[in-house]
Design a protein around this motif. Sequence first.
Motif, PDB file in Angstrom:
ATOM      1  N   CYS A 164       0.806  -1.225   0.000  1.00  0.00           N
ATOM      2  CA  CYS A 164       0.000   0.000   0.000  1.00  0.00           C
ATOM      3  C   CYS A 164       0.841   1.277   0.000  1.00  0.00           C
ATOM      4  O   CYS A 164       0.429   2.287  -0.573  1.00  0.00           O
ATOM      5  N   LEU A 165       1.984   1.248   0.650  1.00  0.00           N
ATOM      6  CA  LEU A 165       2.819   2.444   0.772  1.00  0.00           C
ATOM      7  C   LEU A 165       3.707   2.608  -0.458  1.00  0.00           C
ATOM      8  O   LEU A 165       3.975   1.636  -1.175  1.00  0.00           O
ATOM      9  N   PRO A 166       4.194   3.817  -0.687  1.00  0.00           N
ATOM     10  CA  PRO A 166       5.159   3.996  -1.778  1.00  0.00           C
ATOM     11  C   PRO A 166       6.408   3.137  -1.549  1.00  0.00           C
ATOM     12  O   PRO A 166       6.809   2.892  -0.406  1.00  0.00           O
ATOM     13  N   GLY A 167       7.014   2.689  -2.635  1.00  0.00           N
ATOM     14  CA  GLY A 167       8.130   1.752  -2.582  1.00  0.00           C
ATOM     15  C   GLY A 167       9.294   2.200  -1.729  1.00  0.00           C
ATOM     16  O   GLY A 167       9.882   1.410  -1.002  1.00  0.00           O
ATOM     17  N   LYS A 168       9.654   3.479  -1.818  1.00  0.00           N
ATOM     18  CA  LYS A 168      10.831   3.926  -1.075  1.00  0.00           C
ATOM     19  C   LYS A 168      10.587   3.986   0.425  1.00  0.00           C
ATOM     20  O   LYS A 168      11.528   4.047   1.200  1.00  0.00           O
ATOM     21  N   TRP A 169       9.338   3.963   0.855  1.00  0.00           N
ATOM     22  CA  TRP A 169       9.038   4.016   2.283  1.00  0.00           C
ATOM     23  C   TRP A 169       9.257   2.681   2.965  1.00  0.00           C
ATOM     24  O   TRP A 169       9.768   2.632   4.075  1.00  0.00           O
ATOM     25  N   LEU A 170       8.838   1.585   2.329  1.00  0.00           N
ATOM     26  CA  LEU A 170       8.940   0.300   3.008  1.00  0.00           C
ATOM     27  C   LEU A 170       9.443  -0.811   2.099  1.00  0.00           C
ATOM     28  O   LEU A 170      10.303  -1.592   2.489  1.00  0.00           O
ATOM     29  N   ARG A 171       8.945  -0.904   0.884  1.00  0.00           N
ATOM     30  CA  ARG A 171       9.289  -2.034   0.021  1.00  0.00           C
ATOM     31  C   ARG A 171      10.781  -2.078  -0.307  1.00  0.00           C
ATOM     32  O   ARG A 171      11.401  -3.122  -0.275  1.00  0.00           O
ATOM     33  N   ASP A 172      11.370  -0.941  -0.615  1.00  0.00           N
ATOM     34  CA  ASP A 172      12.780  -0.909  -1.011  1.00  0.00           C
ATOM     35  C   ASP A 172      13.735  -1.172   0.153  1.00  0.00           C
ATOM     36  O   ASP A 172      14.877  -1.574  -0.065  1.00  0.00           O
ATOM     37  N   VAL A 173      13.289  -0.929   1.352  1.00  0.00           N
ATOM     38  CA  VAL A 173      14.098  -1.188   2.553  1.00  0.00           C
ATOM     39  C   VAL A 173      13.331  -2.132   3.481  1.00  0.00           C
ATOM     40  O   VAL A 173      13.289  -1.943   4.688  1.00  0.00           O
ATOM     41  N   PHE A 174      12.728  -3.160   2.877  1.00  0.00           N
ATOM     42  CA  PHE A 174      11.824  -4.032   3.622  1.00  0.00           C
ATOM     43  C   PHE A 174      12.529  -4.788   4.741  1.00  0.00           C
ATOM     44  O   PHE A 174      11.984  -4.915   5.838  1.00  0.00           O
ATOM     45  N   VAL A 175      13.718  -5.279   4.489  1.00  0.00           N
ATOM     46  CA  VAL A 175      14.421  -6.042   5.528  1.00  0.00           C
ATOM     47  C   VAL A 175      14.714  -5.143   6.726  1.00  0.00           C
ATOM     48  O   VAL A 175      14.406  -5.499   7.872  1.00  0.00           O
ATOM     49  N   GLU A 176      15.266  -3.989   6.481  1.00  0.00           N
ATOM     50  CA  GLU A 176      15.661  -3.111   7.578  1.00  0.00           C
ATOM     51  C   GLU A 176      14.437  -2.537   8.298  1.00  0.00           C
ATOM     52  O   GLU A 176      14.294  -2.681   9.511  1.00  0.00           O
TER      53      GLU A 176
END
Length: 180
Positions: A78-90
Motif C-alpha cells: 500500500c505504501l510507496p516503494g521507497k518508504w517500506l518495500r525498497d528497505v523491507f528487511v531493515e
Amino acid sequence: MKTLILSHLPKAKSILQVYAVAAFLVYGWTLALFLWKLPSWLMYMHAAEIFGVLSYAMLTNLLESLVLIAALVGLAVCLPGKWLRDVFVESGTVIMISAVLSLMFYHFQYGHLRSEFNDALRTWGAVTLLIAIVLAVLFARVGVLRSFISELADRLVVFLYILMPLSVVSFLIIIVRNMV
C-alpha cells in the motif's frame, strides 16, 4: 492487475528474512512461557497432554507469525516503494521487533488485569506504531544500524529450519489427537 500487485511486493528473500524475525520472537516468547509453566504442569498432566498443549501453541505461533508478516507485506504494497518495500528487511525488521516486543511487554505487565487489559490497548498500540515508524526510519537511514539489522534478519533465517518442521509436527499431532 496481478502484475501490478506483484510489482509492489518486496522480494521473496526479504519477506523470508522479516518472517524469520517475527517467528523467532513469537515462538521464543511461547517457548519461554511454556518452559516457565512446565514444572508445575508435570505435577498434574501426563506427557501426552503436555505435548498437546505445546502442539496447539506451536500451531498458533505459526498462524500468528503468518498474520504478522502478511500485515507488514500488505502495508508494503500500500505504501510507496521507497518508504517500506525498497528497505523491507531493515524497516520491516525494526517494525516487527518494536511491535512484537511492545506487545509482549504489554501482556507481561497488564495481562493479569482482565478489565483494564483491553482499555489501554489502543493507546499502547498507537504509541508503539509511532515509535516503530520512527525507529524504522532511523535504522533505514543510518548505515551502521542498517547493516546490523540486515545481518540480524539474515542470521535469524536459520531458526526457520527448526521452527517450521516443529510446526508441521505440531499440526500432525493435533490432527492425530482430534481423530482419536
